[in-house]
Design a protein around this motif. Structure first.
Motif, PDB file in Angstrom:
ATOM      1  N   GLN A 279      49.263  -4.193  -9.470  1.00  0.00           N
ATOM      2  CA  GLN A 279      49.604  -4.217  -8.049  1.00  0.00           C
ATOM      3  C   GLN A 279      48.907  -5.393  -7.351  1.00  0.00           C
ATOM      4  O   GLN A 279      47.814  -5.798  -7.742  1.00  0.00           O
ATOM      5  N   PRO A 280      49.508  -5.948  -6.290  1.00  0.00           N
ATOM      6  CA  PRO A 280      48.877  -7.066  -5.577  1.00  0.00           C
ATOM      7  C   PRO A 280      47.731  -6.634  -4.673  1.00  0.00           C
ATOM      8  O   PRO A 280      47.016  -7.482  -4.143  1.00  0.00           O
ATOM      9  N   GLY A 281      47.574  -5.343  -4.461  1.00  0.00           N
ATOM     10  CA  GLY A 281      46.532  -4.848  -3.570  1.00  0.00           C
ATOM     11  C   GLY A 281      46.256  -3.385  -3.840  1.00  0.00           C
ATOM     12  O   GLY A 281      46.662  -2.830  -4.868  1.00  0.00           O
ATOM     13  N   PRO A 282      45.568  -2.718  -2.930  1.00  0.00           N
ATOM     14  CA  PRO A 282      45.199  -1.312  -3.139  1.00  0.00           C
ATOM     15  C   PRO A 282      46.416  -0.401  -3.132  1.00  0.00           C
ATOM     16  O   PRO A 282      47.455  -0.736  -2.565  1.00  0.00           O
ATOM     17  N   VAL A 283      46.269   0.739  -3.782  1.00  0.00           N
ATOM     18  CA  VAL A 283      47.305   1.762  -3.760  1.00  0.00           C
ATOM     19  C   VAL A 283      46.696   3.073  -3.262  1.00  0.00           C
ATOM     20  O   VAL A 283      45.513   3.321  -3.431  1.00  0.00           O
ATOM     21  N   GLY A 284      47.521   3.882  -2.615  1.00  0.00           N
ATOM     22  CA  GLY A 284      47.055   5.152  -2.082  1.00  0.00           C
ATOM     23  C   GLY A 284      47.432   6.301  -2.992  1.00  0.00           C
ATOM     24  O   GLY A 284      47.920   6.114  -4.119  1.00  0.00           O
ATOM     25  N   SER A 285      47.210   7.492  -2.494  1.00  0.00           N
ATOM     26  CA  SER A 285      47.460   8.697  -3.282  1.00  0.00           C
ATOM     27  C   SER A 285      48.170   9.739  -2.430  1.00  0.00           C
ATOM     28  O   SER A 285      47.594  10.223  -1.446  1.00  0.00           O
ATOM     29  N   MET A 286      49.394  10.065  -2.791  1.00  0.00           N
ATOM     30  CA  MET A 286      50.118  11.112  -2.077  1.00  0.00           C
ATOM     31  C   MET A 286      49.463  12.472  -2.291  1.00  0.00           C
ATOM     32  O   MET A 286      49.459  13.322  -1.398  1.00  0.00           O
ATOM     33  N   SER A 287      48.868  12.681  -3.465  1.00  0.00           N
ATOM     34  CA  SER A 287      48.201  13.964  -3.718  1.00  0.00           C
ATOM     35  C   SER A 287      47.028  14.151  -2.771  1.00  0.00           C
ATOM     36  O   SER A 287      46.767  15.265  -2.297  1.00  0.00           O
ATOM     37  N   ASN A 288      46.301  13.055  -2.488  1.00  0.00           N
ATOM     38  CA  ASN A 288      45.201  13.151  -1.528  1.00  0.00           C
ATOM     39  C   ASN A 288      45.715  13.472  -0.133  1.00  0.00           C
ATOM     40  O   ASN A 288      45.097  14.241   0.612  1.00  0.00           O
ATOM     41  N   ILE A 289      46.843  12.878   0.230  1.00  0.00           N
ATOM     42  CA  ILE A 289      47.431  13.153   1.551  1.00  0.00           C
ATOM     43  C   ILE A 289      47.829  14.625   1.651  1.00  0.00           C
ATOM     44  O   ILE A 289      47.523  15.294   2.644  1.00  0.00           O
ATOM     45  N   TYR A 290      48.500  15.121   0.617  1.00  0.00           N
ATOM     46  CA  TYR A 290      48.887  16.543   0.621  1.00  0.00           C
ATOM     47  C   TYR A 290      47.652  17.433   0.698  1.00  0.00           C
ATOM     48  O   TYR A 290      47.631  18.438   1.425  1.00  0.00           O
ATOM     49  N   LEU A 291      46.626  17.061  -0.058  1.00  0.00           N
ATOM     50  CA  LEU A 291      45.413  17.879  -0.096  1.00  0.00           C
ATOM     51  C   LEU A 291      44.728  17.908   1.258  1.00  0.00           C
ATOM     52  O   LEU A 291      44.321  18.975   1.744  1.00  0.00           O
ATOM     53  N   PHE A 292      44.610  16.743   1.899  1.00  0.00           N
ATOM     54  CA  PHE A 292      43.955  16.702   3.203  1.00  0.00           C
ATOM     55  C   PHE A 292      44.783  17.425   4.268  1.00  0.00           C
ATOM     56  O   PHE A 292      44.222  18.051   5.171  1.00  0.00           O
ATOM     57  N   CYS A 293      46.093  17.328   4.173  1.00  0.00           N
ATOM     58  CA  CYS A 293      46.946  18.081   5.110  1.00  0.00           C
ATOM     59  C   CYS A 293      46.712  19.579   4.948  1.00  0.00           C
ATOM     60  O   CYS A 293      46.617  20.321   5.940  1.00  0.00           O
ATOM     61  N   CYS A 294      46.620  20.016   3.694  1.00  0.00           N
ATOM     62  CA  CYS A 294      46.346  21.443   3.447  1.00  0.00           C
ATOM     63  C   CYS A 294      44.976  21.831   3.990  1.00  0.00           C
ATOM     64  O   CYS A 294      44.815  22.914   4.567  1.00  0.00           O
ATOM     65  N   ILE A 295      43.992  20.958   3.801  1.00  0.00           N
ATOM     66  CA  ILE A 295      42.642  21.252   4.293  1.00  0.00           C
ATOM     67  C   ILE A 295      42.641  21.363   5.810  1.00  0.00           C
ATOM     68  O   ILE A 295      42.035  22.279   6.385  1.00  0.00           O
ATOM     69  N   GLY A 296      43.327  20.443   6.488  1.00  0.00           N
ATOM     70  CA  GLY A 296      43.401  20.504   7.943  1.00  0.00           C
ATOM     71  C   GLY A 296      44.048  21.791   8.420  1.00  0.00           C
ATOM     72  O   GLY A 296      43.568  22.439   9.361  1.00  0.00           O
ATOM     73  N   PHE A 297      45.122  22.179   7.741  1.00  0.00           N
ATOM     74  CA  PHE A 297      45.804  23.428   8.101  1.00  0.00           C
ATOM     75  C   PHE A 297      44.901  24.627   7.831  1.00  0.00           C
ATOM     76  O   PHE A 297      44.826  25.569   8.632  1.00  0.00           O
ATOM     77  N   ILE A 298      44.184  24.586   6.709  1.00  0.00           N
ATOM     78  CA  ILE A 298      43.280  25.677   6.351  1.00  0.00           C
ATOM     79  C   ILE A 298      42.187  25.849   7.398  1.00  0.00           C
ATOM     80  O   ILE A 298      41.884  26.971   7.836  1.00  0.00           O
ATOM     81  N   ILE A 299      41.589  24.743   7.803  1.00  0.00           N
ATOM     82  CA  ILE A 299      40.501  24.818   8.779  1.00  0.00           C
ATOM     83  C   ILE A 299      41.002  25.359  10.109  1.00  0.00           C
ATOM     84  O   ILE A 299      40.335  26.179  10.760  1.00  0.00           O
ATOM     85  N   LEU A 300      42.180  24.913  10.524  1.00  0.00           N
ATOM     86  CA  LEU A 300      42.737  25.421  11.781  1.00  0.00           C
ATOM     87  C   LEU A 300      43.058  26.910  11.670  1.00  0.00           C
ATOM     88  O   LEU A 300      42.822  27.686  12.610  1.00  0.00           O
ATOM     89  N   ILE A 301      43.570  27.317  10.512  1.00  0.00           N
ATOM     90  CA  ILE A 301      43.865  28.737  10.291  1.00  0.00           C
ATOM     91  C   ILE A 301      42.577  29.560  10.357  1.00  0.00           C
ATOM     92  O   ILE A 301      42.538  30.652  10.946  1.00  0.00           O
ATOM     93  N   ILE A 302      41.507  29.042   9.743  1.00  0.00           N
ATOM     94  CA  ILE A 302      40.227  29.757   9.772  1.00  0.00           C
ATOM     95  C   ILE A 302      39.758  29.943  11.207  1.00  0.00           C
ATOM     96  O   ILE A 302      39.279  31.024  11.594  1.00  0.00           O
ATOM     97  N   ALA A 303      39.898  28.883  12.027  1.00  0.00           N
ATOM     98  CA  ALA A 303      39.496  28.983  13.429  1.00  0.00           C
ATOM     99  C   ALA A 303      40.361  30.002  14.173  1.00  0.00           C
ATOM    100  O   ALA A 303      39.861  30.786  14.993  1.00  0.00           O
ATOM    101  N   CYS A 304      41.661  30.010  13.903  1.00  0.00           N
ATOM    102  CA  CYS A 304      42.555  30.979  14.555  1.00  0.00           C
ATOM    103  C   CYS A 304      42.256  32.406  14.098  1.00  0.00           C
ATOM    104  O   CYS A 304      42.338  33.348  14.890  1.00  0.00           O
ATOM    105  N   VAL A 305      41.898  32.558  12.834  1.00  0.00           N
ATOM    106  CA  VAL A 305      41.525  33.881  12.325  1.00  0.00           C
ATOM    107  C   VAL A 305      40.291  34.398  13.047  1.00  0.00           C
ATOM    108  O   VAL A 305      40.183  35.595  13.357  1.00  0.00           O
ATOM    109  N   ASN A 306      39.336  33.493  13.307  1.00  0.00           N
ATOM    110  CA  ASN A 306      38.156  33.891  14.099  1.00  0.00           C
ATOM    111  C   ASN A 306      38.585  34.496  15.425  1.00  0.00           C
ATOM    112  O   ASN A 306      38.075  35.534  15.856  1.00  0.00           O
TER     113      ASN A 306
END
Length: 803
Positions: A279-306
């Motif tokens: 590659q001519p430069g850096p590459v990203g990771s869709m799995s990391n994006i999916y994982l972080f999206c899930c983490i964000g949703f999880i944290i918000l859910i935890i706060a709503c559960v509180n």
């Protein structure tokens, strides 16, 4: 009605300050995580989108495979393609496909010594590129003419940052730079620094005619790879029709090479979806994006559960309020709207705090993620729209169940004082606590696995010595190459120096492939395309690479520099030799050099541990092919040794700056994105457990208050503080323990997917989960103990005097 809702909400918030604080802070932290993750995801998805015609830009992928005569090459897999390829494909595409508006090619970046008057700058990432580059890519030329800036030979366009370093505030256009102590280059323009969200990066652009002047032949060689080819499609054209014509195109232009083929890839897919190599430069990771999206949703859910947990737990406190209102004729729907309004009000307050938290934490998050998040985002209408949606969604998500639950109370039971929480209500709260801590413990265990893997990568035996190894970068300076042996002897004579060697590159840097024929097990020459490492006589011993068969290069054998080759174990297997010793003595033919294999080295990880060791040929490199000098130094007095080496270098090569780095540092930069991933994962895990503990603290406080009379009676009857603390704590700790049991398989499933990106990876051990369980139980116990100990120490007379 709105004023009435606001008044009631205000009274309840002020009346129950602790619970209001827990709910607001919990939701604010959850929303902050969502904002930060949204910024991260937006940054990743925006790569190369700054180009105004990004949806019309494609690039050419190429494959170079060895195919025996008469054999039909298999269909290449996505990972078989290279972005890096040959030059003739560009002009051929432009000539054969009328759908193409512009074709632009650029070469691999180089590092050149730039001089202007008394200033000398060794500048990396300078790229030779076609003159029509500004017609395809939306790079903003601040000074100069985009039509002519890259036309003439020896023309160079500098980025604004580099131009300022060399020329200060003066206009550089029209000025002359001396390059590598030789040619004079004319500065024909200044281009704005490339955006951070760009896969193609550079510090300067050199006209392609400059490269044509010195390397004319390679522009007509289909087998020579050093070019990246991009093209801009005309409007209303179909890329699929072009793909269908590829076989006929190859037959017309490169029919003599059946192992060669091409494919087209959209520029929008290059950063996140491409599996091609080089590659001519850096590459990203869709799995990391999916994982972080899930983490964000999880944290918000935890706060709503509180919020839901505390709201339903405090149902007794508001039961009489609901009963009175219903007796007075208030409809259940109106009550639901009132409680939902309170939830939305808390969500709005949390959103305001979330924006403030995000703004304050943005520099820290940028450092942890390695991404440059601009503060300008806080003044965008897009953020305001997303915040409105997030606030509404959070308020509804957190408040809809409590509103429905509280509005169902029967006024007769409440006003008679016989109302009690149902078993289903209590069971739901317990289930929500288990749910919270399951997610939180999964994140904690995931963090432990991430850091264990990163530690494994840093401590893994790579098969060569990288510690205390200094790399001197002279970038192919002709004078240094001419006197390389003398310079090596001078460096080796310094106190503190253990060994000195030279090479074209060092582990972790780019290595080319070379068409190489080696005698196979049946005596026939077998052609493959392994990697090639050009080294000197001392390289293998300097890096302490082990020989498993044959011998190393030696000055005692005159033909070693012209008729010998060393390969690694992977290369021996590539050519059919299961036992390395069987490859020793076999004939080879590579890049115009013929001879015999004299030795096989043990596989060493010259690249990231994300991938297996690839087949490698270690070829003796003539002085004109060398770019680096490696110096092994003693530990303990590094600064003095470097000072002595710098003095020696200035005496031996005054024309070249003394540039150095440590091999272990540059090699570990390959894991920089993994380190940033670990930092962010840890941050979000800590925030998740913090929010869960806030909810647990609130529930423990409420439980202690509800059982205050029971505690007082037990103390009068002789119960100790320990007995009372254990009584209240055990129910909560049991829930955390259940959550741990559920979290283990969930974490194993998720983290095994993440570990698949590494060829060398840890085995997930039970010890990680045992440690995580203890951490979770300890955190929960500390959280609960604050209130349980306080309740246990209270004077029982005060709690039971009204009975």
């Amino acid at each position: 009605m709105f004023q009435h809702f606001l008044l009631i909400a205000r009274r309840n918030l002020l009346k129950r300050k602790l619970y209001s604080f827990i709910n607001i802070i919990g939701l604010a932290i959850g929303m902050t995580c969502c904002i930060v993750i949204a910024l991260y995801v937006q940054h990743e998805l925006s790569y190369d989108r700054y180009n105004t015609r990004h949806d019309h830009i494609y690039r050419v992928l190429q494959t170079f495979r060895s195919v025996e005569k008469g054999q039909k090459p298999p269909t290449p897999a996505p990972e078989d393609y290279w972005v890096w390829g040959s030059a003739p494909v560009g002009p051929a595409l432009a000539a054969d496909f009328p759908q193409i508006k512009e074709v632009v090619q650029f070469m691999s970046p180089v590092s050149l010594l730039l001089e202007y008057k008394d200033k000398r700058l060794q500048q990396e990432n300078l790229v030779c590129i076609d003159s029509n580059a500004f017609k395809v890519f939306s790079w903003k030329l601040l000074q100069g003419n985009p039509k002519t800036a890259l036309v003439a030979s020896n023309s160079i366009v500098l980025t604004q940052t580099v131009a300022t370093k060399i020329f200060g505030n003066d206009n550089p256009v029209g000025k002359t730079l001396r390059v590598d102590n030789g040619d004079l280059f004319n500065v024909t323009g200044v281009v704005a620094d490339v955006p951070a969200n760009s896969q193609i990066t550079f510090n300067g652009l050199i006209s392609m005619t400059t490269a044509r002047k010195s390397q004319r032949d390679v522009f007509n060689m289909w087998g020579y790879v050093d070019f990246y080819t991009y093209f801009l499609l005309k409007d209303n054209t179909n890329i699929e029709s072009m793909k269908a014509e590829i076989p006929a195109f190859l037959k017309r232009h490169n029919s003599q090479d059946p192992g060669y083929t091409i494919a087209f890839e959209k520029m929008d897919d290059a950063y996140l979806h491409s599996k091609a190599i080089r590659q001519p430069g850096p590459v990203g990771s869709m799995s990391n994006i999916y994982l972080f999206c899930c983490i964000g949703f999880i944290i918000l859910i935890i706060a709503c559960v509180n919020f839901m947990n505390l709201s339903t737990a405090r149902s007794l406190e508001r039961a009489k309020e609901v009963g009175v209102r219903k007796v007075l004729g208030v409809q259940p729907s109106a009550l639901r709207w009132q409680f939902l309004f309170e939830s939305l009000l808390i969500s709005v307050m949390a959103a305001v705090l979330a924006v403030l938290f995000t703004k304050v934490s943005l520099p820290v998050v940028s450092a942890l993620s390695g991404k440059d998040f601009s503060p300008k985002v806080f003044f965008s209408g897009q953020l305001a729209a997303w915040m409105a949606i997030l606030t509404l969604a959070t308020g509804v998500l957190a408040g809809i169940y409590p509103a429905w639950f509280l509005s169902r109370f029967k006024p007769t039971a409440v006003l008679k004082g016989v109302f009690k929480p149902s078993h289903s209500n209590i069971s739901l709260r317990k289930a929500l606590v288990i749910f919270q801590f399951t997610l939180s413990i999964t994140l904690i265990a995931g963090t432990a696995i991430v850091y264990t893997e990163l530690k494994f990568l840093n401590n893994h035996d790579l098969g060569f010595a990288k510690d205390q190894m200094l790399v001197l970068n002279f970038e192919g300076d002709g004078q240094v190459q001419k006197n390389i042996e003398r310079i090596k002897r001078s460096l080796a004579s310094q106190t503190g120096v253990l060994s000195v060697a030279a090479a074209r590159a060092v582990p972790g840097e780019f290595l080319p492939n070379a068409g190489t024929a080696i005698e196979g097990i049946n005596g026939q020459m077998v052609s493959k395309i392994p990697l090639i490492y050009e080294i000197d006589f001392d390289f293998i011993s300097c890096l302490k690479i082990k020989m498993v068969a044959g011998r190393d290069y030696s000055r005692a054998f005159l033909t070693d520099s012209t008729q010998a080759m060393v390969i690694n174990e992977a290369a021996a297997k590539l050519y059919g030799y299961q036992h390395p010793a069987d490859a020793v003595g076999k004939m080879f033919d590579q890049w115009g050099r013929k001879g015999k294999i004299i030795g096989v080295v043990k596989n060493f990880n010259f690249r990231s541990l994300h991938s297996e060791v690839e087949p490698l040929t270690l070829r003796y490199g003539m002085p004109y092919s060398l770019n680096r000098i490696l110096v092994g130094i003693k530990a303990g007095n590094t600064a003095a040794t470097i000072t002595a080496l710098e003095k020696t270098w200035k005496a031996e090569a005054p024309q070249r700056p003394f540039l150095y780095h440590f091999l272990d540092q540059s090699f570990n930069q390959q894991y920089e994105s993994d380190q940033h991933f670990g930092y962010l994962f840890s941050l979000f895990s800590c925030l998740a457990i913090l929010i869960a503990c806030l909810g647990l603290f609130g529930l423990a406080t409420f439980t202690a208050q509800q059982r205050i009379k029971e505690i007082g009676i037990r103390k009068v009857l002789g119960a100790s503080v320990y007995n009372i603390v254990a009584l209240i704590s055990k129910d909560f700790l049991r829930l955390v323990l259940i959550a741990t049991v559920i979290a283990v398989p969930l974490c194993v499933l998720i983290m095994n997917q993440w570990l698949k990106d590494f060829a060398y990876r840890i085995a997930i051990s039970p010890g990680i989960f045992i440690a995580t369980a203890f951490i979770a139980l300890f955190i929960a116990l500390i959280t609960i103990s604050w209130q349980t100990v306080k309740a246990a120490l209270a004077n029982p007379v005060q709690s039971i005097k009204n009975e």
